[in-house]
Design an enzyme around this catalytic site. Structure first.
Site, PDB file in Angstrom:
ATOM      1  N   GLY A 239      60.173  17.831  46.541  1.00 49.88           N
ATOM      2  CA  GLY A 239      60.587  18.742  47.597  1.00 49.88           C
ATOM      3  C   GLY A 239      62.041  18.703  48.006  1.00 49.88           C
ATOM      4  O   GLY A 239      62.489  19.562  48.764  1.00 49.88           O
ATOM      5  N   PRO A 275      60.130  14.327  42.210  1.00 52.26           N
ATOM      6  CA  PRO A 275      61.132  15.395  42.260  1.00 52.26           C
ATOM      7  C   PRO A 275      61.043  16.322  41.043  1.00 52.26           C
ATOM      8  O   PRO A 275      60.852  15.862  39.921  1.00 52.26           O
ATOM      9  CB  PRO A 275      62.459  14.620  42.242  1.00 52.26           C
ATOM     10  CG  PRO A 275      62.151  13.341  41.546  1.00 52.26           C
ATOM     11  CD  PRO A 275      60.722  13.015  41.869  1.00 52.26           C
ATOM     12  N   GLY A 276      61.151  17.591  41.285  1.00 54.01           N
ATOM     13  CA  GLY A 276      61.175  18.560  40.183  1.00 54.01           C
ATOM     14  C   GLY A 276      62.494  19.305  40.218  1.00 54.01           C
ATOM     15  O   GLY A 276      63.400  19.096  39.408  1.00 54.01           O
ATOM     16  N   ARG A 277      62.621  20.156  41.251  1.00 54.78           N
ATOM     17  CA  ARG A 277      63.810  21.006  41.379  1.00 54.78           C
ATOM     18  C   ARG A 277      65.103  20.193  41.399  1.00 54.78           C
ATOM     19  O   ARG A 277      66.081  20.570  40.742  1.00 54.78           O
ATOM     20  CB  ARG A 277      63.692  21.811  42.678  1.00 54.78           C
ATOM     21  CG  ARG A 277      64.726  22.893  42.838  1.00 54.78           C
ATOM     22  CD  ARG A 277      64.720  23.462  44.258  1.00 54.78           C
ATOM     23  NE  ARG A 277      63.418  23.763  44.770  1.00 54.78           N
ATOM     24  CZ  ARG A 277      62.846  24.974  44.724  1.00 54.78           C
ATOM     25  NH1 ARG A 277      63.470  25.986  44.162  1.00 54.78           N
ATOM     26  NH2 ARG A 277      61.645  25.157  45.239  1.00 54.78           N
ATOM     27  N   ARG A 313      62.266  34.249  40.472  1.00 56.02           N
ATOM     28  CA  ARG A 313      62.513  33.714  41.813  1.00 56.02           C
ATOM     29  C   ARG A 313      63.167  34.725  42.770  1.00 56.02           C
ATOM     30  O   ARG A 313      62.743  34.834  43.918  1.00 56.02           O
ATOM     31  CB  ARG A 313      63.355  32.424  41.755  1.00 56.02           C
ATOM     32  CG  ARG A 313      62.725  31.305  40.919  1.00 56.02           C
ATOM     33  CD  ARG A 313      63.402  29.960  41.104  1.00 56.02           C
ATOM     34  NE  ARG A 313      63.196  29.444  42.426  1.00 56.02           N
ATOM     35  CZ  ARG A 313      64.066  29.497  43.405  1.00 56.02           C
ATOM     36  NH1 ARG A 313      65.274  30.019  43.192  1.00 56.02           N
ATOM     37  NH2 ARG A 313      63.775  29.042  44.597  1.00 56.02           N
ATOM     38  N   TYR A 317      60.609  35.322  45.812  1.00 56.61           N
ATOM     39  CA  TYR A 317      60.914  34.622  47.077  1.00 56.61           C
ATOM     40  C   TYR A 317      62.185  35.130  47.740  1.00 56.61           C
ATOM     41  O   TYR A 317      62.704  34.467  48.639  1.00 56.61           O
ATOM     42  CB  TYR A 317      61.136  33.120  46.825  1.00 56.61           C
ATOM     43  CG  TYR A 317      60.145  32.422  45.932  1.00 56.61           C
ATOM     44  CD1 TYR A 317      58.840  32.189  46.367  1.00 56.61           C
ATOM     45  CD2 TYR A 317      60.517  31.956  44.674  1.00 56.61           C
ATOM     46  CE1 TYR A 317      57.940  31.518  45.557  1.00 56.61           C
ATOM     47  CE2 TYR A 317      59.621  31.281  43.858  1.00 56.61           C
ATOM     48  CZ  TYR A 317      58.334  31.072  44.308  1.00 56.61           C
ATOM     49  OH  TYR A 317      57.448  30.403  43.509  1.00 56.61           O
ATOM     50  N   CYS A 344      60.318  48.366  35.117  1.00 54.91           N
ATOM     51  CA  CYS A 344      60.017  49.513  35.972  1.00 54.91           C
ATOM     52  C   CYS A 344      59.430  49.081  37.309  1.00 54.91           C
ATOM     53  O   CYS A 344      58.256  49.318  37.584  1.00 54.91           O
ATOM     54  CB  CYS A 344      59.063  50.451  35.234  1.00 54.91           C
ATOM     55  SG  CYS A 344      59.735  50.892  33.651  1.00 54.91           S
ATOM     56  N   GLU A 345      60.200  48.398  38.095  1.00 52.84           N
ATOM     57  CA  GLU A 345      59.794  47.969  39.433  1.00 52.84           C
ATOM     58  C   GLU A 345      61.061  47.900  40.277  1.00 52.84           C
ATOM     59  O   GLU A 345      62.078  47.354  39.815  1.00 52.84           O
ATOM     60  CB  GLU A 345      59.212  46.548  39.418  1.00 52.84           C
ATOM     61  CG  GLU A 345      58.011  46.356  38.562  1.00 52.84           C
ATOM     62  CD  GLU A 345      56.801  45.866  39.322  1.00 52.84           C
ATOM     63  OE1 GLU A 345      56.838  45.785  40.567  1.00 52.84           O
ATOM     64  OE2 GLU A 345      55.806  45.600  38.649  1.00 52.84           O
ATOM     65  N   TYR A 372      61.869  26.153  37.751  1.00 60.26           N
ATOM     66  CA  TYR A 372      61.088  27.337  38.113  1.00 60.26           C
ATOM     67  C   TYR A 372      61.736  28.603  37.543  1.00 60.26           C
ATOM     68  O   TYR A 372      61.708  29.659  38.165  1.00 60.26           O
ATOM     69  CB  TYR A 372      60.891  27.411  39.647  1.00 60.26           C
ATOM     70  CG  TYR A 372      60.324  26.124  40.203  1.00 60.26           C
ATOM     71  CD1 TYR A 372      59.030  25.730  39.860  1.00 60.26           C
ATOM     72  CD2 TYR A 372      61.071  25.263  41.010  1.00 60.26           C
ATOM     73  CE1 TYR A 372      58.502  24.522  40.327  1.00 60.26           C
ATOM     74  CE2 TYR A 372      60.550  24.064  41.478  1.00 60.26           C
ATOM     75  CZ  TYR A 372      59.267  23.703  41.127  1.00 60.26           C
ATOM     76  OH  TYR A 372      58.756  22.512  41.585  1.00 60.26           O
TER      77      TYR A 372
HETATM   78  N1  LLP Z   1      54.674  17.468  43.694  1.00 62.61           N
HETATM   79  C1  LLP Z   1      53.788  18.427  44.010  1.00 62.61           C
HETATM   80  C2  LLP Z   1      52.409  18.039  44.321  1.00 62.61           C
HETATM   81  C3  LLP Z   1      54.193  19.774  44.041  1.00 62.61           C
HETATM   82  O1  LLP Z   1      53.312  20.720  44.356  1.00 62.61           O
HETATM   83  C4  LLP Z   1      55.533  20.116  43.722  1.00 62.61           C
HETATM   84  C5  LLP Z   1      55.979  21.506  43.717  1.00 62.61           C
HETATM   85  C6  LLP Z   1      56.413  19.070  43.391  1.00 62.61           C
HETATM   86  C7  LLP Z   1      55.955  17.760  43.395  1.00 62.61           C
HETATM   87  C8  LLP Z   1      57.844  19.314  43.010  1.00 62.61           C
HETATM   88  O2  LLP Z   1      58.555  19.872  44.068  1.00 62.61           O
HETATM   89  P1  LLP Z   1      60.150  20.069  43.944  1.00 62.61           P
HETATM   90  O3  LLP Z   1      60.765  18.704  43.914  1.00 62.61           O
HETATM   91  O4  LLP Z   1      60.403  20.831  42.701  1.00 62.61           O
HETATM   92  O5  LLP Z   1      60.505  20.842  45.166  1.00 62.61           O
HETATM   93  N2  LLP Z   1      58.173  28.083  42.303  1.00 62.61           N
HETATM   94  C9  LLP Z   1      58.790  27.670  43.543  1.00 62.61           C
HETATM   95  C10 LLP Z   1      58.576  26.200  43.817  1.00 62.61           C
HETATM   96  C11 LLP Z   1      57.120  25.780  43.848  1.00 62.61           C
HETATM   97  C12 LLP Z   1      56.929  24.302  44.089  1.00 62.61           C
HETATM   98  C13 LLP Z   1      55.511  23.906  43.944  1.00 62.61           C
HETATM   99  N3  LLP Z   1      55.244  22.499  44.057  1.00 62.61           N
HETATM  100  C14 LLP Z   1      60.263  28.057  43.501  1.00 62.61           C
HETATM  101  O6  LLP Z   1      60.720  28.600  42.500  1.00 62.61           O
HETATM  102  O7  LLP Z   1      60.994  27.862  44.478  1.00 62.61           O
END
Ligand code: LLP
Length: 416
Positions: A239, A275-277, A313, A317, A344-345, A372
């Protein structure tokens, strides 16, 4: 910090000119930087210092096998949300013993597969899921390691679609029911209680909600200890936000320091982060070429060869991602454009009201597209998904080839 920078007016990915990649592999295309991925992963890992910890990269952010293999080589753990993501992690050389499995809807097959592979832990989101994991483990004659995802009911103050830690969200177990649910888990013979976890949302730009959630979880851990239920790891989810425009999210160091402070005196409690993003977003860009410049009555449009199917995205969003020229040298006049795709949107846009000096044939780079981005791409309008390209110093590797039309209707059948 990332490794996409201008040298004499030309955008480089590490030591390779982005326009050279475009000439060789075409547009649209995703380009990733290995050094950036590694740097971001190390930022988390080092921030936690001596405290026992595991960084479980959230595979959903970017699940390309090339990307996963880079992180696997660093010894990363992985947070997965499907059997498919587990298969990708294994294919990329990741260690199943460092995998946590999140998500509200795990199927029996996915649970069995994860148990066969020996994952570290299931992050369980409901009582019926506990019963299901117990039943599958019993059939297999094994014990399943579990953690309960607690919904701490804190406001992450982020976009409603990516906020997950409020009572109204579908995720996790309400904290009022946490103790009773742990007691249930403890009583089920084929489960072993290992941890506690939460994930309160994505793209958070302040530390407070993370600290609030952690405090609420630590209170529960103490109550459980008094009941003889020992929690050996605490998974704080992902997050942490990134800078797309003018956000100022905390550095992983600050974030980790704030958490570590709350954990002092609890050195036996291992900390897991997902962490992902924060690892992948700024390690990637998407490049696209201007096809036409069109004059509307009220607006100028830059029609580019990437669309909402390639990067959703902005449409989904209203996300803002920086768009800039790949080659800065130009004789074009700056004007304010909506940068739109050919779909076409009306919602098919990559950016609105952007000042750009462009003409047809120019290349644009959409920044912060490593998370993402490709993973959310689709084939809408029968468009082939772009290639994914990894740059490592001067080395360029296509880690996913551009799709071809015949890939798109594979498995479809005509009627006679
Ligand atoms: N752990 C869990 C259980 C999650 O559901 C998520 C993301 C993460 C970790 C990783 O979160 P991050 O560090 O990436 O914030 N598609 C959306 C984001 C969806 C996130 C869903 N869950 C976007 O493009 O902003």
């Amino acid at each position: 910090m990332d490794f996409f920078a201008y040298r004499d007016g030309r955008l480089f990915a590490e030591d390779v000119a982005v326009s050279d990649i475009a000439s060789q592999y075409g547009t649209p295309a995703y380009i990733y930087s290995r050094a950036t991925l590694e740097r971001h992963w190390h930022a988390f890992d080092q921030a936690l210092g001596e405290h026992p910890h595991l960084i479980c990269y959230a595979v959903k952010a970017n699940s390309n096998i090339g990307v996963l293999s880079v992180l696997a080589k660093l010894g990363s753990g992985f947070d997965i949300v499907s059997g498919g993501e587990l298969a990708r992690v294994l294919e990329a050389g990741g260690d199943a013993g460092k995998v946590v499995f999140s998500g509200v809807g795990k199927t029996r097959e996915e649970i069995r597969y994860a148990l066969e592979q020996g994952i570290l832990c299931f992050n369980v989101e409901s009582e019926p899921e506990l019963e299901r994991i117990n039943a599958v483990a019993a059939e297999m004659g094994v014990t399943a390691p579990i953690s309960l995802r607690i919904n701490p009911d804190v406001d992450a103050k982020t976009h409603p679609y990516i906020s997950t830690g409020l009572k109204a969200n579908k995720f996790g177990i309400p904290r009022e029911r946490a103790i009773a649910t742990y007691e249930l888990a403890d009583s089920l013979p084929n489960l072993e209680v290992k941890g506690m976890d939460c994930h309160i949302g994505s793209q958070l730009t302040t530390i407070e909600p993370f600290v609030d959630a952690l405090e609420r979880l630590l209170e529960l851990i103490d109550v459980l200890a008094s009941k003889g239920i020992t929690i050996s790891h605490l998974d704080v989810g992902g997050g942490l936000g990134v800078t797309y425009n003018n956000e100022t999210p905390p550095h992983p160091k600050e974030y980790a320091a704030a958490l570590a402070e709350k954990m002092s005196g609890r050195e036996q409690l291992k900390l897991i982060m997902e962490p992902g993003r924060a690892i992948a977003a700024n390690a990637g860009i998407m490049i696209t070429e201007v096809e036409f410049v069109k004059e509307g009555d009220e607006k100028h449009f830059a029609i580019v060869d990437a669309a909402m199917n390639d990067l959703i995205r902005p449409s989904l969003y209203s996300a803002w991602q920086h768009i800039g020229r790949v080659e800065q040298d130009t004789d074009a006049t700056p004007r304010v454009y909506d940068v739109v795709g050919p779909i076409c949107e009306t919602g098919d846009f990559i950016g609105k009201d952007r000042e750009l000096a462009i003409k047809p044939g120019d290349l644009l780079a959409v920044r912060s597209a490593g998370a993402y981005g490709f993973v959310m791409a689709s084939n809408y309008n029968t468009r082939c998904r772009p290639p994914e390209i990894m740059v490592d110093g001067t080395t360029v590797t296509v880690v996913r080839e551009r799709e071809m039309l015949k890939d798109l209707w594979k498995g479809e059948h005509k009627l006679t």
